[in-house]
Design an enzyme around this catalytic site. Structure first.
Site, PDB file in Angstrom:
ATOM      1  N   LYS A 219       1.012  -1.148   0.072  1.00  0.00           N
ATOM      2  CA  LYS A 219      -0.102  -0.002  -0.105  1.00  0.00           C
ATOM      3  C   LYS A 219       0.804   1.037  -0.161  1.00  0.00           C
ATOM      4  O   LYS A 219       0.509   2.307  -0.739  1.00  0.00           O
ATOM      5  CB  LYS A 219      -0.837   0.109   1.110  1.00  0.00           C
TER       6      LYS A 219
ATOM      7  N   ASP B 179     -10.041   2.199   2.515  1.00  0.00           N
ATOM      8  CA  ASP B 179      -9.857   1.068   3.806  1.00  0.00           C
ATOM      9  C   ASP B 179     -10.531   1.631   5.044  1.00  0.00           C
ATOM     10  O   ASP B 179     -11.563   1.118   5.627  1.00  0.00           O
ATOM     11  CB  ASP B 179      -8.338   0.781   4.357  1.00  0.00           C
TER      12      ASP B 179
END
Length: 281
Positions: free
Chosen positions: A71, A107
Site C-alpha cells: 500500500k 480502507d
C-alpha cells in the site's frame, strides 16, 4: 461471465494474495450490474512490485486494489493522489489510464461503513479507541476515525518512531502512542480495539490479548478475514465481547473502490452475503 476482447480488466495486487476474496466479491457485483469487466488476483513478488504496476498501467487494466505489503509503495508510485493518500502515504485503490496511476484509499471508510451496519451504537460508546499498527491500513483507519470521533485514540506499535510519525500526521487530533508492552494497561476502559496489523493473517503470528477488562459493550475488530476466526477474535469471544472480523471491511472498501471505477455503489449486504457463502464452501 464471458471474457471478450473488449472486457475491461481489474484486479488485486498482494503478497500473499491467493487467499483473497476480492475476485469473488467484485465479479459478483460486475455480473449483477451487467458490466463487461473481469477482476482477478495477481500475486506479485515484493521486489517486482513497481515493474509489475508499470506494466499493468501500460496495458488495458483499468483499476487495481492493493493489499499487504504494497500500500505504501502504491502511493509512492501513483502519478496523482487523492487528499487522503497524500496525507497517509498509502493507497489501496488505483485507477489506471493511459499509463497514469491515480491512488486513492478506501480502507478506513470501508471499516466505518461496516461498523455502522453491524454495530450502529459504536459511535456513541464511551472510552478510548485503540488501533494496533501504524501501517497503511492503520493510517487509513485513523484518517476516517479522526474525522468523526472526539474520543481519545491510542496507537499501539512496536516501532515507536513510526508510531510517533503516525500520530504527528493527524495533528491537531491528540493521538496517544504506546508500545506493545503497554497494551494491557490501555485496554481497561477502551470502547473499540482494532487490529490493523498482519498478525494472524493465514494463521501466522497469532496473538490473543486478555480482553476481560474491557467494558461489556466494547467492540473488538480484526481487519483480517483469513482465517475467519483468528486468535484475536477467539480471545474476544472467550470473554463474551462483541467481535467482528475483516470481512465487512473488505466489502465496505471494495464497494467504494467499485464506485470509483464504475460510477455506481454496489449493495453492501449482497456483497457480505456473497462472501459469507463463499467462506462456507
Amino acid at each position: 461471465m464471458m471474457i471478450k476482447a473488449s472486457t475491461a480488466l481489474y484486479g488485486v495486487l498482494g503478497h500473499p494474495v491467493r487467499h483473497s476474496l476480492s475476485p469473488i466479491l467484485h465479479n459478483a457485483w460486475i455480473e449483477s450490474h451487467g458490466f463487461d469487466a473481469a477482476y482477478v488476483a495477481l500475486e506479485i513478488a515484493p521486489e517486482r512490485f513497481e515493474v509489475a504496476l508499470a506494466g499493468l498501467a501500460a496495458s488495458d487494466f483499468r483499476g487495481l486494489n492493493v493489499t499487504t505489503p504494497f500500500k505504501e509503495r502504491a502511493a509512492a508510485a501513483s502519478s496523482t493522489q487523492s487528499e487522503i493518500v497524500a496525507r497517509i502515504k498509502a493507497a489501496n485503490c488505483l485507477t489506471l489510464k493511459t499509463g497514469q496511476v491515480h491512488g486513492d484509499n478506501t480502507d478506513g471508510a470501508g471499516l466505518v461503513a461496516d461498523l455502522d451496519a453491524r454495530a450502529p451504537d459504536w459511535r456513541d460508546l464511551d472510552g478510548p479507541v485503540i488501533v494496533l499498527g501504524s501501517g497503511g491500513a492503520a493510517r487509513s483507519i485513523l484518517s476516517a476515525l479522526t474525522t468523526i470521533l472526539k474520543r481519545p485514540i491510542i496507537v499501539i506499535n512496536r516501532d515507536q518512531v513510526r508510531a510517533e510519525e503516525t500520530a504527528q500526521a493527524f495533528q491537531p487530533y491528540p493521538i496517544q502512542i504506546g508500545s506493545w508492552a503497554d497494551l494491557p494497561s490501555f485496554l481497561a476502559g477502551a470502547s473499540l480495539v482494532i487490529n490493523a496489523t498482519s498478525q494472524g493473517l493465514n494463521g501466522l503470528s497469532p496473538f490473543s490479548p486478555d480482553f476481560a477488562q474491557l467494558a461489556p459493550e466494547a467492540i473488538i475488530y480484526d481487519t483480517i478475514y483469513a482465517p475467519a476466526k483468528t486468535a484475536f477474535i477467539e480471545a474476544a469471544e472467550a470473554v463474551k465481547r462483541r467481535s467482528f472480523n475483516g470481512i465487512g471491511m473488505l466489502v465496505g472498501q471494495g464497494a467504494l473502490s467499485f464506485e470509483i471505477w464504475f460510477g455506481v455503489r454496489p449493495d453492501l449486504h449482497s456483497g457480505l452475503t456473497t462472501l459469507e457463502g463463499a467462506m462456507k464452501l
